[in-house]
Scaffold this active site. Structure first.
Site, PDB file in Angstrom:
ATOM      1  N   LYS A 229     -39.901 -17.833  -4.606  1.00  0.00           N
ATOM      2  CA  LYS A 229     -40.625 -16.565  -4.652  1.00  0.00           C
ATOM      3  C   LYS A 229     -40.177 -15.681  -3.498  1.00  0.00           C
ATOM      4  O   LYS A 229     -40.107 -16.182  -2.385  1.00  0.00           O
ATOM      5  CB  LYS A 229     -42.125 -16.859  -4.539  1.00  0.00           C
TER       6      LYS A 229
ATOM      7  N   LYS B 296     -40.820 -19.896  -0.194  1.00  0.00           N
ATOM      8  CA  LYS B 296     -41.416 -18.569  -0.297  1.00  0.00           C
ATOM      9  C   LYS B 296     -40.959 -17.742   0.892  1.00  0.00           C
ATOM     10  O   LYS B 296     -41.118 -18.135   2.047  1.00  0.00           O
ATOM     11  CB  LYS B 296     -42.942 -18.711  -0.283  1.00  0.00           C
TER      12      LYS B 296
HETATM   13  C1  PBG Z   1     -50.873 -15.441  -1.199  1.00  0.00           C
HETATM   14  C2  PBG Z   1     -49.925 -14.915  -2.208  1.00  0.00           C
HETATM   15  C3  PBG Z   1     -49.115 -13.776  -2.173  1.00  0.00           C
HETATM   16  C4  PBG Z   1     -48.498 -13.674  -3.410  1.00  0.00           C
HETATM   17  C5  PBG Z   1     -48.899 -14.779  -4.150  1.00  0.00           C
HETATM   18  N1  PBG Z   1     -49.765 -15.545  -3.384  1.00  0.00           N
HETATM   19  C6  PBG Z   1     -48.969 -12.713  -1.145  1.00  0.00           C
HETATM   20  C7  PBG Z   1     -48.433 -12.988   0.180  1.00  0.00           C
HETATM   21  O1  PBG Z   1     -47.930 -14.058   0.484  1.00  0.00           O
HETATM   22  O2  PBG Z   1     -48.559 -12.052   0.969  1.00  0.00           O
HETATM   23  C8  PBG Z   1     -47.578 -12.571  -3.832  1.00  0.00           C
HETATM   24  C9  PBG Z   1     -47.527 -12.275  -5.261  1.00  0.00           C
HETATM   25  C10 PBG Z   1     -46.964 -10.983  -5.667  1.00  0.00           C
HETATM   26  O3  PBG Z   1     -46.443 -10.184  -4.856  1.00  0.00           O
HETATM   27  O4  PBG Z   1     -47.020 -10.730  -6.868  1.00  0.00           O
HETATM   28  N2  PBG Z   1     -50.327 -16.140  -0.153  1.00  0.00           N
HETATM   29 ZN    ZN Z   2     -51.669 -16.421   1.745  1.00  0.00          ZN
END
Ligand code: PBG
Ligand code: ZN
Length: 323
Positions: free
Chosen positions: A247, A194
């Site tokens: 992601k 991620k």
């Molecule tokens: C929580 C999380 C996030 C997303 C999914 N789980 C946000 C982040 O890491 O700030 C992002 C999902 C999206 O942008 O659709 N950690």
């Molecule tokens: Zn988070």
């Protein structure tokens, strides 16, 4: 000229016979954002078509999803009260536990995946407990809390746990927690690679999870790193993750292919909020054929190597696939 590619493109039936990649409604997981209340269904300005919903509305939404053939959802909770550790996430009567119980009771055939993190639940908006000296998330204290949160989700009836906090060792900690609680049958889908991405902007509006200071670069990955991206996912595989994830999706399809080639585990991609909003806003401005661009994007994810697509477009895609 002996080779003519176009010979195989003239007849539409032959074109279909030769199609290499296919999209089905079974490929999709649809994210839902749950908050307290009754009859609440608030559309998010930055994400047209995406809502914060109360539990009763989410139950109705599952009916719609099933009618479209979508049987998997990814749950995010928006608590009433936030604190420094994110207690609501670890509470059996918190928003996420209550949502899981109610949805599974109304829809036992719905496969409920839960996002496991603390950023929606902490008053500082970071993904765990803070280390006051380093001014970042304290990795190892957060691990214990992640295991606690996973048990709360599993006890409430979650079918799969999806940790998204990018803590080192999170899969081991969660697996041990789940197994010792009698949940060795619950799979973990890790947000294994991620990136620290500006594409999460609109999500932070809907989940109310913007960090109150700084950013997430001290735990999420640098978008410039390819070798590290593979290592991150392979480490989670070694720790026992059942499904890996990349992601965001669109700007990272090279990474999707890299991980596909380096691991035999199933691979999910998260078509994130900013990617969704870009298409929506371009459609509103009348500059793209929204449906065609959406479907082309989805097939691109599959072609790159995704087995599972988590997407806010899932309902619209299903409608087109069911036509
Ligand atoms: C929580 C999380 C996030 C997303 C999914 N789980 C946000 C982040 O890491 O700030 C992002 C999902 C999206 O942008 O659709 N950690
Ligand atoms: Zn988070």
């Amino acid at each position: 000229m002996f080779t003519r590619f176009r010979r195989k493109r003239i007849n539409p039936v032959l074109r279909n016979l030769l199609q290499e990649t296919h999209l089905t409604v079974n490929d999709f997981i649809y994210p839902l954002f749950i908050r307290s209340g009754e009859g609440v269904k608030n559309e998010v300005d930055s994400m047209p078509g995406v809502f914060q919903m109360s539990i009763d509305e989410a139950i109705k939404e599952c009916e719609t999803l099933k009618s479209l053939g979508i049987y998997s959802i990814l749950l995010f909770g928006i608590p009433d009260i936030k604190d420094s550790v994110g207690s609501d996430a670890m509470c059996e009567h918190g928003i996420i536990a209550s949502s899981i119980r109610a949805i599974k009771e109304a829809h036992p055939d719905m496969f409920v995946v839960t996002d496991l993190c603390f950023c929606e639940y902490t008053d500082h908006g970071h993904c765990g407990v803070l280390d006051p000296v380093l001014e970042t998330v304290d990795n190892d204290i957060t691990l214990g809390n992640l295991a606690k949160q996973a048990l709360v989700h599993a006890k409430a009836g979650a079918d799969m746990i999806a940790p998204s906090g990018m803590m080192d060792g999170m899969i081991t900690a969660i697996r041990e927690g789940l197994d010792s609680g009698g949940f060795s049958h619950i799979p973990i889908m890790s947000y294994s690679t991620k990136f620290s991405s500006a594409y999460y902007g609109p999500f932070r509006d809907v989940a109310e999870s913007s960090p109150s200071f700084g950013d997430r670069r001290s735990y999420q990955m640098n978008p410039a790193n390819r070798r590290e991206a593979i290592l991150e996912s392979l480490a989670d595989e070694t720790e026992g993750a059942d499904i890996l994830m990349v992601k965001p999706a669109l700007a990272y399809l090279d990474i999707v292919r890299d991980i596909k080639e380096n691991s035999s585990l199933p691979l999910a991609i998260y078509n994130v909020s900013g990617e969704y909003s870009m298409l929506k806003m371009a459609a509103k401005a009348g500059v793209i054929d929204y449906e065609k661009v959406m479907m082309e994007t989805m097939i691109g994810f599959k072609r790159a190597g995704a087995d599972i697509i988590i997407s806010y477009h899932a309902k619209e895609v299903a409608e087109l696939l069911n036509k």
